[in-house]
Design an enzyme around this catalytic site. Structure first.
Site, PDB file in Angstrom:
ATOM      1  CG  HIS A  84      -4.173  -1.332  -0.857  1.00 14.02           C
ATOM      2  ND1 HIS A  84      -4.667   0.039  -0.864  1.00 14.02           N
ATOM      3  CD2 HIS A  84      -3.785  -1.594   0.269  1.00 14.02           C
ATOM      4  CE1 HIS A  84      -4.629   0.402   0.208  1.00 14.02           C
ATOM      5  NE2 HIS A  84      -4.192  -0.520   1.140  1.00 14.02           N
ATOM      6  CE  LYS A 106      -7.192  -0.522   2.130  1.00 10.70           C
ATOM      7  NZ  LYS A 106      -7.620  -0.816   3.319  1.00 10.70           N
ATOM      8  CB  SER A 115      -1.021  -0.128   1.212  1.00  9.62           C
ATOM      9  OG  SER A 115      -0.201   0.023   2.358  1.00  9.62           O
TER      10      SER A 115
END
Length: 420
Positions: free
Chosen positions: A235, A266, A207
């Site tokens: 991610h 996310k 990340s």
């Protein structure tokens, strides 16, 4: 008289204790203020800007007039404020209530929790899945429940803090290999052969740097040395790989990665929640032993509804994934042409490397003055001397948004001497 004497003695004996308590508190305040002043002096103080609108490419920030372009959210697919995701959350709230007031194994499991777990397992092509309040909790729960003093875990040195903390909780033998260094991983695997189980743990996409784990090589080494592979896909889930399954899909090793942890907070709606998906027997063990699962309230129905709809939208079409890849390449190429160093692979995390913590912080502040919301990252979030502004591209950014961001970087970079 005896009663009066005992009261007096209690009062007298209590005075010194109260004084000592006040002295201890004063000592604590002094220690804390010294620590806080050190953070300020190092230029690594992290302020929290207050957003007064929904999350999205254009937001409103307290104390600043007009809209601000947001280039630092994990809202990769732009689903945080998608109307269908919001409506699904409202529907779940209305049908299933605000919350469960319970952990899962008592009276905190609803049909929507089981439906979402099954959907996650299908999405990742795994046997089963288990929900947590966050992926931090999923990482905290996995290693301690799975690994014993007979086992070994081998971790990339730049893994996320939640992986590091989760590994600290377990009693397995711990090996740390140099970042993305397959020769060092092989050496550690050779050293770990004496242990019962060997688990290689890595982020899929890192990340802070935007680079991607070499999962093909990791899986090959794991096969050679009889190890299992764990990947944190926070991610990557939703946008890496042809259909957004993550780095294991991107690199063609979906059948070789044993365990995946990821997040709903996310790309998949951006609310909260995490999960582990993998072998059914592992998931069953986690339901019995994972402490964050056993001792945390169930995910709120609205969060479950939002995430479920986000997965539905993702599985219906991959057009948004292709759009984001093109926009990521546009930003990276324009920034590099302007003279900036952008770390990582072709990932929507685009770290603008600056080195100096104060420079990163000051440039981020000046970007905000120009209508661009970005944040400077410095120690202890990243190593000393590697401060950066982390830019994150979203599918809902327009090409004009990206060009405006680049133009602001060039202007601010020249102002602060980061560009010639």
């Amino acid at each position: 008289m005896m009663w009066a004497g005992s009261v007096l003695r209690a009062a007298l004996s209590g005075a010194p204790r109260g004084h000592r308590a006040q002295s201890a508190l004063a000592q604590l305040r002094g220690i804390l203020e010294e620590e806080l002043e050190g953070i300020r002096g190092a230029g690594t103080w992290k302020s929290e800007r207050v957003i007064t609108s929904r999350q999205g490419p254009l937001i409103h920030v307290d104390g600043i007039s007009g809209g601000i372009l947001n280039f630092c959210a994990n809202n990769y697919l732009g689903l945080s404020s998608h109307p269908e995701v919001i409506q699904a959350g409202l529907q779940a709230l209305e049908e299933f209530g605000a919350g469960l007031s319970s952990v899962r194994f008592i009276c905190g499991t609803q049909s929507i929790h089981k439906d979402l777990e099954a959907k996650i397992a299908r999405f990742h092509q795994r046997e089963d899945a288990i929900l947590y309040p966050s992926c931090f909790d999923a990482n905290a729960g996995l290693f301690e429940a799975l690994l014993t003093p007979e086992d070994a875990v081998l971790s990339d040195e730049l893994n996320h803090a939640s992986i590091i903390d989760g590994i600290r909780l377990c009693k397995a033998h711990k090996y740390r290999y140099r970042h993305l260094d397959m020769a060092d991983l092989e050496a550690k695997l050779q050293e770990a052969q004496r242990h019962r189980l060997r688990l290689v743990a890595t982020d899929g996409a890192f990340s802070m740097d935007g680079d991607i784990a070499p999962l093909q090589e990791i899986c090959c080494l794991a096969s050679q040395y009889g190890a299992l592979v764990f990947v944190d896909e926070c991610h990557a889930t939703g946008f890496l790989g042809a259909t957004g399954r993550g780095t294991d899909e991107l690199l063609g090793v979906m059948d070789q990665v044993t365990i995946i942890n990821s997040t709903l907070g996310k790309a998949l709606g951006g609310a909260s929640g995490g999960y582990t998906t993998g072998p059914g027997s592992l998931v069953s063990l986690l339901r019995q032993r994972a402490r964050p699962y056993l001792f945390s309230n169930s995910l709120p129905p609205a969060v479950v509804g939002c995430a479920s709809k986000a997965l539905d939208l993702l599985m219906e079409s991959n057009a948004v994934i292709q759009s984001m890849a093109a926009k990521t390449q546009r930003f990276r190429s324009k920034m590099e042409a302007a003279g900036f160093t952008i770390s990582g692979a072709n990932h929507p995390i685009c770290p603008v490397m600056l080195g100096d913590a104060r420079l990163a912080s000051c440039m981020a502040d000046d970007m905000l003055k120009r209508g661009i919301f970005v944040i400077g990252f410095s120690y202890p979030v990243v190593p000393k001397g590697k401060a950066r502004i982390r830019v994150q591209i979203s599918a809902v950014h327009s090409e004009e948004d990206i060009d405006r961001c680049v133009e602001a970087f060039v202007e601010v970079g020249r102002l602060h001497g980061a560009l010639p």
